[in-house]
Design an enzyme around this catalytic site. Structure first.
Site, PDB file in Angstrom:
ATOM      1  N   GLU A 118     -10.654   2.112 -51.465  1.00 41.87           N
ATOM      2  CA  GLU A 118     -11.668   2.422 -50.452  1.00 41.87           C
ATOM      3  C   GLU A 118     -11.001   2.946 -49.188  1.00 41.87           C
ATOM      4  O   GLU A 118      -9.911   2.496 -48.824  1.00 41.87           O
ATOM      5  CB  GLU A 118     -12.472   1.156 -50.111  1.00 41.87           C
ATOM      6  CG  GLU A 118     -13.264   0.615 -51.290  1.00 41.87           C
ATOM      7  CD  GLU A 118     -14.090  -0.619 -50.934  1.00 41.87           C
ATOM      8  OE1 GLU A 118     -14.200  -0.968 -49.732  1.00 41.87           O
ATOM      9  OE2 GLU A 118     -14.636  -1.232 -51.876  1.00 41.87           O
ATOM     10  N   ASP A 144     -10.282  -0.726 -59.926  1.00 40.23           N
ATOM     11  CA  ASP A 144     -10.268  -0.923 -58.475  1.00 40.23           C
ATOM     12  C   ASP A 144      -9.015  -1.667 -58.025  1.00 40.23           C
ATOM     13  O   ASP A 144      -8.623  -2.667 -58.645  1.00 40.23           O
ATOM     14  CB  ASP A 144     -11.460  -1.805 -58.070  1.00 40.23           C
ATOM     15  CG  ASP A 144     -12.534  -1.016 -57.352  1.00 40.23           C
ATOM     16  OD1 ASP A 144     -12.283   0.132 -56.931  1.00 40.23           O
ATOM     17  OD2 ASP A 144     -13.639  -1.572 -57.210  1.00 40.23           O
ATOM     18  N   LYS A 152      -8.695   3.067 -58.094  1.00 37.60           N
ATOM     19  CA  LYS A 152      -9.619   3.448 -57.023  1.00 37.60           C
ATOM     20  C   LYS A 152      -9.317   2.609 -55.790  1.00 37.60           C
ATOM     21  O   LYS A 152      -8.989   1.426 -55.904  1.00 37.60           O
ATOM     22  CB  LYS A 152     -11.069   3.224 -57.475  1.00 37.60           C
ATOM     23  CG  LYS A 152     -12.105   3.482 -56.362  1.00 37.60           C
ATOM     24  CD  LYS A 152     -13.512   3.631 -56.903  1.00 37.60           C
ATOM     25  CE  LYS A 152     -14.258   2.341 -57.136  1.00 37.60           C
ATOM     26  NZ  LYS A 152     -14.456   1.502 -55.944  1.00 37.60           N
ATOM     27  N   GLU A 209     -20.772   5.783 -51.707  1.00 36.96           N
ATOM     28  CA  GLU A 209     -21.680   4.637 -51.854  1.00 36.96           C
ATOM     29  C   GLU A 209     -22.594   4.499 -50.643  1.00 36.96           C
ATOM     30  O   GLU A 209     -22.148   4.597 -49.492  1.00 36.96           O
ATOM     31  CB  GLU A 209     -20.866   3.339 -52.032  1.00 36.96           C
ATOM     32  CG  GLU A 209     -21.776   2.106 -52.124  1.00 36.96           C
ATOM     33  CD  GLU A 209     -21.099   0.852 -52.655  1.00 36.96           C
ATOM     34  OE1 GLU A 209     -19.891   0.905 -52.974  1.00 36.96           O
ATOM     35  OE2 GLU A 209     -21.806  -0.176 -52.736  1.00 36.96           O
ATOM     36  N   ASP A 233     -14.303  -3.995 -58.293  1.00 43.28           N
ATOM     37  CA  ASP A 233     -14.102  -5.348 -57.771  1.00 43.28           C
ATOM     38  C   ASP A 233     -15.444  -6.042 -57.528  1.00 43.28           C
ATOM     39  O   ASP A 233     -15.492  -7.220 -57.175  1.00 43.28           O
ATOM     40  CB  ASP A 233     -13.217  -5.354 -56.508  1.00 43.28           C
ATOM     41  CG  ASP A 233     -13.792  -4.525 -55.389  1.00 43.28           C
ATOM     42  OD1 ASP A 233     -14.868  -3.925 -55.558  1.00 43.28           O
ATOM     43  OD2 ASP A 233     -13.156  -4.480 -54.306  1.00 43.28           O
ATOM     44  N   SER A 234     -16.558  -5.327 -57.800  1.00 47.90           N
ATOM     45  CA  SER A 234     -17.868  -5.992 -57.826  1.00 47.90           C
ATOM     46  C   SER A 234     -17.864  -7.102 -58.871  1.00 47.90           C
ATOM     47  O   SER A 234     -18.735  -7.976 -58.849  1.00 47.90           O
ATOM     48  CB  SER A 234     -18.972  -4.977 -58.144  1.00 47.90           C
ATOM     49  OG  SER A 234     -18.673  -4.277 -59.330  1.00 47.90           O
TER      50      SER A 234
HETATM   51  O1  KIV Z   1     -16.814  -2.394 -57.368  1.00 42.58           O
HETATM   52  C1  KIV Z   1     -17.633  -1.586 -57.838  1.00 42.58           C
HETATM   53  O2  KIV Z   1     -18.437  -1.883 -58.722  1.00 42.58           O
HETATM   54  C2  KIV Z   1     -17.621  -0.259 -57.287  1.00 42.58           C
HETATM   55  C3  KIV Z   1     -18.756   0.630 -57.669  1.00 42.58           C
HETATM   56  C4  KIV Z   1     -19.179   1.465 -56.548  1.00 42.58           C
HETATM   57  C5  KIV Z   1     -18.419   1.465 -58.821  1.00 42.58           C
HETATM   58  O3  KIV Z   1     -16.742   0.112 -56.579  1.00 42.58           O
END
Ligand code: KIV
Length: 277
Positions: free
Chosen positions: A120, A88, A118, A187, A49-50
């Site tokens: 968090e 994500d 993924k 991270e 989600d970056s």
């Molecule tokens: O959003 C992102 O780019 C991430 C990185 C840590 C892989 O979660």
């Protein structure tokens, strides 16, 4: 579609089996052409989600939507054939209940064709991870600096300098792994904590700003290539400086257009009689 003649994509169990072995090479990807360029060199794509900060110019990842992740995830799957693809789950799409997480994660998997999702979080997300994994959705965890919690954490500083904080992060990683996560992104943590987390869990850790103590590494591709230049975190190594090259190319194009040097004869469709009449 027949699998004949197609390269085999790395599977979730194959990534899971890399614990303590050859380091896992991971990069972020958001588009089909970039995924295609990176695919031969990468074990694992994270469609992070970056994307919100790197491609959309958001100040944080909080504004990213499920639809955006689905669009980018599907593009990365289309553009790659070897790397395992993890997408994500964005902020607000899984934290409410395990059922909400299942609804959105299954949508992401159906519409993108990705291998896993993924999310968090530490101990508070263990129930959700178990819920998803037991219903067929492979999950990658993400502990340490959690960008979706920037407002409660109060910024993007490295985690785990204080023992209390380190203990919570280790317990969180343990809970997520026990719940069935097949690997965990770690991270922005100090080296000692990365080592502790990596030895505490039976699944591979993928570090970003978490030293070489992890089982693999991930970087945001635009950071690694020098294409995202708003800021450069200390943990980033630039393997290319493409930003200035893009600027130079655009300046050369602008000069040629203004001087009527572009398009040239080789770029034009010419009139002429076609032989077939
Ligand atoms: O959003 C992102 O780019 C991430 C990185 C840590 C892989 O979660």
């Amino acid at each position: 579609m027949s699998a004949a003649g197609r390269k085999k994509r790395k599977s979730v169990p194959e990534i899971r089996a890399r614990k303590g072995g050859e380091p896992i090479v991971s990069l972020t990807a958001y588009s089909a052409p970039m995924a295609s360029l990176l695919d031969p060199h990468t074990d694992l794509f994270i469609v992070g989600d970056s994307v919100g900060m790197v491609l959309y110019g958001f100040e944080s990842t909080l504004g990213v939507t499920l639809e955006m992740m689905i669009g980018h995830g599907a593009a990365v799957v289309r553009g790659s054939e070897c790397a395992c693809v993890v997408v994500d789950l964005p902020f607000g799409s899984y934290q409410e209940t395990p059922a909400q997480a299942f609804r959105n994660a299954s949508k992401v998997m159906k519409l993108t064709g990705c291998d896993a999702v993924k999310l968090e979080g530490g101990e508070e997300m263990a129930e959700t991870v178990a819920f998803l994994v037991s219903r067929g959705i492979p999950v990658m965890g993400h502990v340490g600096l959690q960008p979706q919690s920037v407002n409660t954490l109060g910024g993007y500083r490295a985690r785990g300098r204080e023992r209390d904080e380190a203990t919570v992060i280790i317990a969180g990683a343990g809970a997520i792994a026990e719940a069935g996560a097949f690997s965990i992104v770690v991270e922005g943590v100090v080296e000692t904590l990365a080592r502790e987390v990596t030895s505490a869990v039976a699944v591979p850790t993928i570090g970003i700003g978490a030293s070489a103590e992890c089982d693999g590494q991930v970087l945001v591709t635009e950071d690694m290539l020098g294409l995202f230049t708003d800021f450069k975190p200390k943990f980033v190594r630039r393997y290319a400086e493409l930003g200035p090259k893009v600027g130079k190319a655009a300046a050369a194009y602008a000069r040629d257009v203004r001087a009527r040097r572009f398009p040239g004869p080789e770029n034009c469709f010419r009139e002429g009689l076609r032989k077939d009449g």
